[in-house]
Design a protein around this motif. Structure first.
Motif, PDB file in Angstrom:
ATOM      1  N   ALA A  19      40.947  49.755  53.056  1.00 36.82           N
ATOM      2  CA  ALA A  19      41.926  49.410  52.009  1.00 36.82           C
ATOM      3  C   ALA A  19      41.185  48.941  50.754  1.00 36.82           C
ATOM      4  N   ALA A  20      40.125  48.159  50.952  1.00 41.70           N
ATOM      5  CA  ALA A  20      39.351  47.677  49.803  1.00 41.70           C
ATOM      6  C   ALA A  20      38.655  48.844  49.093  1.00 41.70           C
ATOM      7  N   HIS A  21      38.219  49.815  49.869  1.00 43.25           N
ATOM      8  CA  HIS A  21      37.585  51.005  49.284  1.00 43.25           C
ATOM      9  C   HIS A  21      38.607  51.748  48.420  1.00 43.25           C
ATOM     10  N   TYR A  22      39.834  51.865  48.940  1.00 41.27           N
ATOM     11  CA  TYR A  22      40.900  52.503  48.158  1.00 41.27           C
ATOM     12  C   TYR A  22      41.083  51.743  46.847  1.00 41.27           C
ATOM     13  N   PHE A  23      41.152  50.421  46.963  1.00 48.17           N
ATOM     14  CA  PHE A  23      41.374  49.594  45.763  1.00 48.17           C
ATOM     15  C   PHE A  23      40.269  49.856  44.736  1.00 48.17           C
ATOM     16  N   LYS A  24      39.035  49.811  45.211  1.00 46.25           N
ATOM     17  CA  LYS A  24      37.918  49.938  44.263  1.00 46.25           C
ATOM     18  C   LYS A  24      37.950  51.294  43.553  1.00 46.25           C
ATOM     19  N   LYS A  25      38.325  52.320  44.306  1.00 44.14           N
ATOM     20  CA  LYS A  25      38.351  53.659  43.696  1.00 44.14           C
ATOM     21  C   LYS A  25      39.463  53.793  42.662  1.00 44.14           C
ATOM     22  N   ASN A  26      40.554  53.080  42.866  1.00 49.39           N
ATOM     23  CA  ASN A  26      41.734  53.282  42.025  1.00 49.39           C
ATOM     24  C   ASN A  26      41.972  52.190  40.985  1.00 49.39           C
ATOM     25  N   ALA A  27      41.239  51.088  41.086  1.00 48.42           N
ATOM     26  CA  ALA A  27      41.517  49.956  40.193  1.00 48.42           C
ATOM     27  C   ALA A  27      41.060  50.241  38.763  1.00 48.42           C
ATOM     28  N   ALA A  28      41.808  49.679  37.815  1.00 48.10           N
ATOM     29  CA  ALA A  28      41.390  49.743  36.414  1.00 48.10           C
ATOM     30  C   ALA A  28      40.355  48.636  36.187  1.00 48.10           C
ATOM     31  N   ALA A  29      39.615  48.753  35.093  1.00 44.40           N
ATOM     32  CA  ALA A  29      38.608  47.726  34.792  1.00 44.40           C
ATOM     33  C   ALA A  29      39.275  46.356  34.754  1.00 44.40           C
ATOM     34  N   GLY A  30      38.641  45.400  35.384  1.00 42.23           N
ATOM     35  CA  GLY A  30      39.147  44.025  35.351  1.00 42.23           C
ATOM     36  C   GLY A  30      40.067  43.679  36.510  1.00 42.23           C
ATOM     37  N   GLN A  31      40.568  44.687  37.228  1.00 37.79           N
ATOM     38  CA  GLN A  31      41.433  44.357  38.372  1.00 37.79           C
ATOM     39  C   GLN A  31      40.583  43.853  39.535  1.00 37.79           C
ATOM     40  N   LYS A  32      41.148  42.928  40.296  1.00 36.31           N
ATOM     41  CA  LYS A  32      40.327  42.240  41.312  1.00 36.31           C
ATOM     42  C   LYS A  32      41.012  42.228  42.678  1.00 36.31           C
ATOM     43  N   CYS A  33      40.168  42.287  43.686  1.00 34.22           N
ATOM     44  CA  CYS A  33      40.674  42.292  45.064  1.00 34.22           C
ATOM     45  C   CYS A  33      39.868  41.288  45.896  1.00 34.22           C
ATOM     46  N   LEU A  34      40.529  40.627  46.829  1.00 35.97           N
ATOM     47  CA  LEU A  34      39.843  39.690  47.725  1.00 35.97           C
ATOM     48  C   LEU A  34      40.198  40.024  49.171  1.00 35.97           C
ATOM     49  N   ILE A  35      39.165  40.111  50.017  1.00 32.34           N
ATOM     50  CA  ILE A  35      39.406  40.258  51.463  1.00 32.34           C
ATOM     51  C   ILE A  35      39.229  38.880  52.084  1.00 32.34           C
ATOM     52  N   LEU A  36      40.206  38.454  52.856  1.00 32.29           N
ATOM     53  CA  LEU A  36      40.079  37.191  53.604  1.00 32.29           C
ATOM     54  C   LEU A  36      39.884  37.550  55.067  1.00 32.29           C
ATOM     55  N   GLU A  37      38.775  37.137  55.635  1.00 35.20           N
ATOM     56  CA  GLU A  37      38.444  37.494  57.025  1.00 35.20           C
ATOM     57  C   GLU A  37      38.138  36.209  57.787  1.00 35.20           C
ATOM     58  N   ASN A  38      38.703  36.096  58.981  1.00 42.05           N
ATOM     59  CA  ASN A  38      38.571  34.815  59.684  1.00 42.05           C
ATOM     60  C   ASN A  38      37.269  34.663  60.474  1.00 42.05           C
ATOM     61  N   HIS A  39      36.533  35.726  60.692  1.00 47.12           N
ATOM     62  CA  HIS A  39      35.288  35.590  61.463  1.00 47.12           C
ATOM     63  C   HIS A  39      34.091  35.347  60.533  1.00 47.12           C
TER      64      HIS A  39
END
Ligand SMILES: Cc1cc2nc3c(=O)[nH]c(=O)nc-3n(C[C@H](O)[C@H](O)[C@H](O)COP(=O)(O)OP(=O)(O)OC[C@H]3O[C@@H](n4cnc5c(N)ncnc54)[C@H](O)[C@@H]3O)c2cc1C
Length: 642
Positions: A114-134
């Motif tokens: 999902a993060a890979h999808y985001f990075k490929k499609n995001a416009a400059a300046g858009q941000k994504c955070l993955i929260l992982e419990n391990h």
């Protein structure tokens, strides 16, 4: 009669393994101490003893050492969440002030894709955070590492096998494979031609019932009461159509019918719906008219990969994992070996991380570096990059900031280091399973909640045993074993490892270290599904490491002792990976729904407000391809809300 102390001594339970494992941890921790010490014993002499954790065990080495299976801290936070312990108003979270365009809950293969999808499609300046419990990303696609006698050993914690997707396909796994730069051809450990020839699996499934048994040298261990006068192995019993197997003639006939059954009918949707509507047991016994012995024979593999016994899982689920009866015929011509990276699908997760946060895996985007270089943990959550990842962060509440139909944000609360935090997102992908989502998503619509009520999650155990040598198996002419009835698990194997030049791996030789891997489910035929999974989870969470260790050693001593196996000498380390909610179990109707109603998984796939759910379980059978497909689909859905 032997005293319990004598028996423990014979099993090799005691201080040796503690010292060996600590030695291993010390060696990695000091990066190169192994090379500086002329013998492992020298390094060990300098090391104080570490106390083993009664639940977690002795630990491992390398980047994955702190996260073998479900970490205890994660499990405890999950249970606090389930029990509503975070609902008190006194537990006010600190606002981080952050606002992300997308927050992804879960850093397994679904979340990473999902993060890979985001990075490929995001416009400059858009941000994504993955929260992982391990403590590290990958979900069930992680690995265990050991150092034994100066050699690096790797085994999978869970997700291990894959097939190379065809090159010219438009299917997503194929495209991702190209985009991530994953190779299609591999080198393997070589086998000294002066040794007797042995057939190895390339993953940790090939030797299991109905998978690729004729391609691996397998010893089938029969105990007293299982048709043999004295316990012992029958090697490769399927290769000569069970001639040497201690089964009655009518059972042999039915087992062979099952294995070679060639379904020639149409495999259209009507057929799939039909097999989704009945249990695998009913399909075998009522449709194919086979003996209940056949059903019993399939229990261990179905109990592991489908998560419960054949009397409660659908025939469709068994078909999805390739069990005979409905699709391809198994046996001699119908089998092929799946592949596995050295640490299993850990490598695919690392390829994704390299693509989304390039600095987080040291080195270049080459197979060698992705496989062998360390994770640069400092880079994961660094400011200023389109995708960040925050580890050790258990999300405990996700809810829209108001009505889901009109809210501008989703509020996300998580626990990290014993403290509560809150941040905002314009879109959310829940790449965690229903076992978590139904407790975490506070404004889950009723129809989603009802659909999740039909999801049952089964546990699984994966034990990796580091051996100093495996001459006892070589002597018996096998690289894998299966057994029936009581005991720990039902099978184990040593695989032929894929090698990468940068790894200080052990050669494939009976006198060299190797990993012996056990995969097992926990299931109880005859019980209703819900009770099976609850009992199973209670059992795996309440059994101490020490008890499992004893069971494993006893199992190995009983089977391999006559061939020279000595637990105190031959076992250098044991890592137990407990997966509390390993897989969704597909009961009849799970995939297509019942009485014309939509299947529960289809309802869960429907985005509501700014939240989309994407986890491999929505594919029915969980696999790396299902994980990335669901992660991508959910990311695409959620992206529309930004
Ligand atoms: C024992 C076992 C063996 C398997 N073997 C294979 C195989 O050989 N080949 C194959 O293709 N597939 C295999 N699978 C299937 C496997 O599920 C998929 O391959 C894939 O790895 C699943 O990825 P995922 O992201 O959907 O789920 P997961 O790996 O479950 O990832 C979900 C992530 O979300 C995190 N998370 C959960 N709750 C929270 C929370 N509240 N806050 C923050 N993070 C959270 C979890 O810790 C995890 O990291 C196996 C599965 C198991 C259990």
């Amino acid at each position: 009669m032997k005293s319990p102390k004598d028996i423990d001594g014979e099993l090799g339970l005691g201080t040796n393994i503690t010292r060996r494992d600590f030695l291993n941890a010390t060696l990695i921790g000091t990066g190169g101490m192994l090379l500086a010490s002329s013998t492992p014993l020298m390094a060990m002499a300098a090391a104080p003893l570490i106390k083993k954790d009664a639940w977690f065990g002795y630990g491992a080495v390398g980047d994955y050492a702190g996260a073998s299976g479900n970490m205890r801290s994660v499990m405890e936070a999950g249970h606090r969440m389930r029990d509503g312990k975070y609902n008190s108003p006194a537990m006010a979270p600190a606002d981080t002030g952050e606002v992300y365009d997308m927050v992804i809950v879960g850093g397994g293969l679904s979340g990473l894709s999902a993060a890979h999808y985001f990075k490929k499609n995001a416009a400059a300046g858009q941000k994504c955070l993955i929260l992982e419990n391990h403590a590290i990303f990958g979900g069930v696609a992680k690995c265990n590492e050991f150092m034994v006698n100066g050699k690096h050993l790797v085994g999978p914690q869970g997700s291990n096998d894959f097939g190379v997707p065809s090159k010219n396909s438009n299917a997503l796994p194929s495209k991702l494979y190209e985009e991530l730069n994953i190779p299609r051809e591999f080198e393997y450990q070589t086998w000294d031609p002066s040794l007797k020839p042995l057939a190895f699996g390339l993953d940790n499934y090939a030797h299991m019932t109905g998978v690729a048994e004729s391609l691996v040298d397998i010893g089938y261990y029969f105990n007293k009461g299982q048709g043999v006068k004295s316990p012992g192995f029958v090697n490769n019993m399927w290769r000569n159509d069970l001639q040497d197997a201690p089964y009655p003639a009518d059972v042999k006939k039915d087992l062979l019918t099952w294995r070679y059954y060639n379904y020639t009918g149409v495999r259209d949707e009507a057929f799939m719906r039909m097999i989704d509507g009945m249990t695998y047991k009913d399909y075998l016994e009522k449709v194919l008219k086979l003996s209940p012995e056949v059903t019993r024979y399939t229990e261990p593999v179905v109990g592991l990969i489908n998560g419960a016994s054949p009397d409660v899982i659908s025939a469709f689920a068994a078909n999805q994992i390739g069990m005979p009866g409905m699709g391809r015929s198994r046996g001699k011509s119908g089998e092929s070996l799946s592949l596995s990276f050295p640490g299993g699908n850990t490598t695919i997760a690392r390829y994704f991380v390299k693509a989304i946060i390039p600095g987080a895996i040291e080195g270049e985007n080459t197979f060698d570096d992705i496989s062998n270089k360390h994770v640069n943990f400092n880079k994961l959550d660094a400011d200023g990059q389109p995708v960040r990842m925050r580890l050790n962060s258990t999300v405990i509440r996700v809810a829209h900031d108001g009505d889901p139909g009109s809210a501008q944000y989703v509020n996300i609360m998580y626990e990290r280091g014993g403290k509560l935090y809150q941040l905002k997102a314009r879109s959310v992908v829940m790449a965690s399973s229903g076992a978590v989502n139904r407790h975490v998503i506070a404004d889950l619509p009723p129809k989603h909640a009802e659909a999740y009520a039909q999801f049952n999650h089964a546990p699984a155990l994966v034990a990796n045993i580091a051996l100093t040598n495996w001459r006892f198996m070589y002597k018996q002419g096998i690289t894998a074993a299966q057994w029936f009835g009581d005991g720990f698990g039902f099978s184990c194997n040593i695989r032929k490892q894929m090698v990468t030049p940068g790894d200080n791996h052990a050669p494939l030789h009976p006198d060299q270290p190797a990993v012996l891997t056990f995969y097992t489910g926990v299931y109880t035929p005859g019980l209703p599904l819900k009770q099976q999974v609850v009992n199973a989870r209670t059992k795996i969470l309440n059994t101490t490491f020490f008890d499992y260790e004893r069971q494993i050693r006893r199992q190995m001593l009983e089977q391999f002792g006559p061939y020279g196996f000595r637990p105190d000498r031959d076992i250098a380390g044991i890592i137990l990976n407990r997966w509390g909610h390993a897989r969704v179990v597909q009961q009849p109707g799970f995939y297509y729904g019942v009485n014309g109603q939509p299947a529960p998984r289809e309802i869960i796939m429907q985005k509501y407000g700014r939240i989309a759910i994407g986890h491999s379980e929505l594919n029915g059978h969980q696999s790396w391809t299902g994980a990335v497909s669901q992660g991508y689909r959910a990311a695409g859905d959620a992206f529309g809300s930004i």
